[in-house]
Scaffold this motif. Structure first.
Motif, PDB file in Angstrom:
ATOM      1  N   GLU A   1      -6.325   3.686  -3.884  1.00 42.38           N
ATOM      2  CA  GLU A   1      -6.276   3.552  -2.429  1.00 42.38           C
ATOM      3  C   GLU A   1      -7.678   3.823  -1.875  1.00 42.38           C
ATOM      4  OE1 GLU A   1      -3.715   2.832  -0.322  1.00 42.38           O
ATOM      5  OE2 GLU A   1      -2.254   2.509  -1.946  1.00 42.38           O
TER       6      GLU A   1
ATOM      7  N   TYR B   1      -4.765  -3.963   4.352  1.00 43.80           N
ATOM      8  CA  TYR B   1      -3.836  -2.868   4.630  1.00 43.80           C
ATOM      9  C   TYR B   1      -3.387  -2.796   6.084  1.00 43.80           C
ATOM     10  CZ  TYR B   1      -4.693  -1.115  -0.015  1.00 43.80           C
ATOM     11  OH  TYR B   1      -4.754  -0.990  -1.369  1.00 43.80           O
TER      12      TYR B   1
ATOM     13  N   PRO C   1       0.819  -1.224   0.000  1.00 44.32           N
ATOM     14  CA  PRO C   1       0.000   0.000   0.000  1.00 44.32           C
ATOM     15  C   PRO C   1       0.848   1.266   0.000  1.00 44.32           C
ATOM     16  CG  PRO C   1       0.031  -0.957   2.179  1.00 44.32           C
ATOM     17  CD  PRO C   1       0.722  -1.951   1.284  1.00 44.32           C
TER      18      PRO C   1
END
Length: 334
Positions: free
Chosen positions: A265, A332, A72
């Motif tokens: 994202e 994440y 990420p």
């Protein structure tokens, strides 16, 4: 340029004379923006003439970007890289701090890589001769990746399931040099998952005075050649996921890769116009949009080309949305 084998240790140079070049279809017309309630999606170009050459491996390829895709953006590796590049512009190219930031940003937006801009504009840096390998040593190779990147169990499980199903050939497609690709894959614990790597060859760039990198058609054709794709209709079945809007748009519109996926994202705003048909906010959503490649058995990929399974991804029902939030959190935070 390509690296093949599961340990990513063997470099295979492209050989244009051994494999006919693939001709990408003509770009499509701009997508419609007439609907005020949904975001327009790019339309797929018409199919090119199909080559008669069989592929050595009939499975479609699934190309994965590396940086800000397999890990990420919250790891802030891109921010560390920006600082190193700005410092390189100041220290080695003798630009002021303000000039360094401006040139770096201009080159990145214009060429896709700051180094590509340096090679394309040598007069800006005379008498300094741009050496891509020197640049790599002070930027990509200088990143403290060992302090930042750790294995992500949810990602490992996802890729292992794809590997076991055997429906696609897994391949890395990155604008980084091979050293960086190897480091990241090893730190993520993904050695042995991918069948090969097509990377931006800095050594070649030093010889020819330019870099071959995404989103150029030349880079995508190189990736297909590296992965053994010769049949043009098979090429259109290619799967590709990348966090870059430009890279995804070029792959979808210019190359006609119908299974291109733009990875955002969780906190990113919705783009005014989608880069391609599929858009996700976690790699775990690949199970939902391409379920057929996660199941072992007869038949190949290309299922993303079908239109009757609700894969437009314009919206999610409440249950799917809730599930997606849970999966993104797991991906994440693990």
């Amino acid at each position: 340029m390509s690296t093949s084998q599961e340990d990513l240790t063997t470099t295979a140079s492209p050989n244009p004379t051994s494999t006919p070049a693939l001709s990408p279809p003509a770009p499509s017309s701009p997508p419609s923006t007439s609907s005020p309630t949904t975001y327009p999606v790019c339309t797929l170009p018409p199919p090119p003439p199909t080559s008669q050459l069989p592929d050595p491996d009939p499975r479609p390829v699934f190309f994965f970007d590396i940086d800000n895709c397999l890990y990420p953006r919250s790891l802030k590796i891109h921010d560390l890289m920006k600082d190193l590049i700005d410092n390189y512009f100041r220290t080695h190219l003798h630009h002021s701090p303000s000039e360094a930031k401006e040139l770096h940003q201009t080159y990145y937006l214009t060429y896709g890589l700051a180094l590509s801009g340096l090679l394309a504009n040598p007069h800006h840096h005379h008498p300094v001769v741009i050496d891509p390998m020197h640049y790599n040593k002070h930027n990509d190779d200088a990143l403290p990746l060992e302090d930042v990147i750790k294995p992500i169990p949810a990602l490992t499980s996802l890729l292992q399931d794809l590997k076991k199903a055997g429906k696609v050939k897994l391949w890395l497609l990155t604008n980084a040099y091979i050293n960086h690709a190897r480091r990241v894959i090893t730190l993520l614990g993904l050695d042995g998952i991918f069948d090969g790597t097509t990377y931006c060859d800095y050594e070649e760039g030093g010889r020819i005075g330019r870099l071959v990198c995404k989103p150029s058609t030349e880079m995508y054709l190189r990736a297909l050649r590296d992965a053994g794709v010769r049949n043009e209709e098979r090429a259109r079945e290619t799967y590709f996921v990348d966090d870059s809007y430009m890279n995804c748009r070029a792959a979808y519109e210019t190359m006609g890769w119908r299974n291109t996926v733009h990875l955002l994202e969780p906190e990113d705003p919705e783009p005014e116009t989608r880069a391609c048909r599929f858009q996700i906010r976690s790699l775990l959503e690949l199970r939902e949009i391409f379920p057929e490649i996660f199941v072992a058995g007869e038949g190949g990929g290309g299922g993303g080309g079908g239109g009757g399974q609700g894969r437009s991804r314009i919206g999610l029902g409440f249950c799917s949305l809730f599930g997606a939030i849970i999966r993104m959190h797991a991906f994440y935070t693990i």
